[in-house]
Design an enzyme around this catalytic site. Structure first.
Site, PDB file in Angstrom:
ATOM      1  N   GLN A 167       0.830  -1.216   0.000  1.00 32.90           N
ATOM      2  CA  GLN A 167       0.000   0.000   0.000  1.00 32.90           C
ATOM      3  C   GLN A 167       0.866   1.269   0.000  1.00 32.90           C
ATOM      4  O   GLN A 167       0.485   2.282   0.593  1.00 32.90           O
ATOM      5  CB  GLN A 167      -0.946   0.000   1.208  1.00 32.90           C
ATOM      6  N   SER A 168       2.014   1.227  -0.648  1.00 31.96           N
ATOM      7  CA  SER A 168       2.929   2.380  -0.637  1.00 31.96           C
ATOM      8  C   SER A 168       2.271   3.655  -1.174  1.00 31.96           C
ATOM      9  O   SER A 168       1.740   3.682  -2.288  1.00 31.96           O
ATOM     10  CB  SER A 168       4.149   2.027  -1.488  1.00 31.96           C
ATOM     11  N   ASN A 169       2.348   4.717  -0.378  1.00 33.90           N
ATOM     12  CA  ASN A 169       1.894   6.042  -0.836  1.00 33.90           C
ATOM     13  C   ASN A 169       2.909   6.633  -1.807  1.00 33.90           C
ATOM     14  O   ASN A 169       2.559   7.422  -2.681  1.00 33.90           O
ATOM     15  CB  ASN A 169       1.769   6.998   0.356  1.00 33.90           C
TER      16      ASN A 169
END
Ligand SMILES: *Cc1c(COP(=O)(O)O)cnc(C)c1O
Length: 328
Positions: A75-77
């Site tokens: 879920q890397s921003n």
């Protein structure tokens, strides 16, 4: 210093606002609380990576690249903001994300797809090799890739947070306020390293508290050494001759819980409190934990009631939807 002449591609809406957290501060019985809204940097739902990407994309364009490659958590921003930055700059984007392709893309993964990035699902153990292989492979196909490290945390990216500190100091001057402590989430290091360089450049004397998000990895140098390396690279890049060592970094390792991305009551309480008292949305991985740490520090009376503490909101709320099960 030569910050003004460095290659930079505008992506962020700056300056980001500073707001008072009056209800929360009253409820806690002090200190005075301010929040710096880098969740509002403006690019595809915002976040701290946008400031770094202005300099990284600036360099990529200068080098004639046609593709951005980067890597991150499931879920890397950072991956989502890189996908958006690539779209704005007319570049292609290839993302190495940890894990397996979800049946239904959600949160940042859904956004990556809508932003036109190509996602490669990999195991964390494969990351280093893939970050070498993918650019080679693309080059053979005639493309010109530019590789951005995890979190955009090198001297080029961290330059965005030198400017962020300069921005903060100017804003505080404008509203005639001073800040004694800044609390924020610290993970790949570019944010903290850039802030420390920025504090040096501006003469900011408040204390910086980096709340560590990840358990240290045995295969890597200790985090404070990594931060010093990034800070020195940043200093070189901007032409400031200060030298930094591990001692320049104040890191709080006390709120790691189960490690990266494992949500506990600390994050749940902080997210609900900011939501219900201030109408501000935090994220489950970074700002939920950093605000949880701030609340714990207030309760431990680390800050005097007459001091001012600024929470630096670094973004991340798009991940909330993928973490819904951990939050309700
Ligand atoms: C990446 C990230 C951080 C950590 O910043 P680093 O520069 O990697 O230390 C904090 N908050 C959010 C929301 C992030 O996406």
């Amino acid at each position: 210093m030569q910050i003004e002449s460095l290659p930079r591609f505008p992506l962020a809406q700056l300056p980001t606002p500073i707001e008072e957290l009056k209800s929360l501060s009253r409820e806690l019985g002090g200190p005075e609380l301010l929040i710096k809204r880098d969740d509002q940097t403006g690019l595809a739902l915002g976040g701290n990576k946008t400031r770094k990407l202005e300099f990284l994309v600036g360099q990529a364009l200068e080098q004639g690249a046609d593709t951005l490659i980067t890597a991150g958590a499931a879920q890397s921003n950072h991956c989502r903001q890189t996908a958006a930055a690539a779209a704005r700059a007319g570049l292609r984007c290839e993302l190495l994300r940890n894990g397996t392709k979800p049946e239904l893309p959600n949160g940042n993964v859904l956004l990556d797809e809508l932003l036109g990035a190509r996602i490669h699902w990999i195991q964390p153990s494969e990351r280093a090799a893939k970050l070498r292989e993918l650019p080679d492979q693309l080059q053979k196909e005639g493309r010109k890739p530019y590789v951005i490290p995890v979190g955009g945390s090198n001297g080029v990216g961290a330059t965005g947070y030198v400017l962020a500190m300069i921005e903060l100091v100017e804003q505080l001057h404008g509203i005639k306020r001073s800040v004694d402590h800044i609390v924020f989430a610290s993970s790949s290091g570019g944010t903290q390293a850039g802030m420390v360089v920025g504090a040096k450049v501006t003469g900011f004397v408040g204390k910086l508290h980096g709340v560590r998000i990840d358990k240290d990895d045995r295969d890597r140098p200790p985090y404070d050494h990594e931060l010093a390396d990034i800070a020195n690279e940043t200093g070189n890049y901007i032409g400031c001759d200060a030298q930094f060592t591990a001692k320049d970094f104040n890191i709080d390792y006390g709120y790691l819980g189960g490690g990266y991305g494992i949500v506990s009551n600390l994050e749940r309480e902080a997210i609900r409190l900011l939501g219900s008292r201030e109408g501000i949305v935090l994220d489950p991985v970074y700002t939920g934990r950093a605000m949880g740490a701030l609340l714990a520090l207030v309760r431990k009376k680390t800050f005097r009631p007459d001091e001012t503490v600024l929470f630096w909101h670094t973004g991340g709320a798009p991940a909330l939807f993928a973490y819904a099960k951990d939050l309700v």
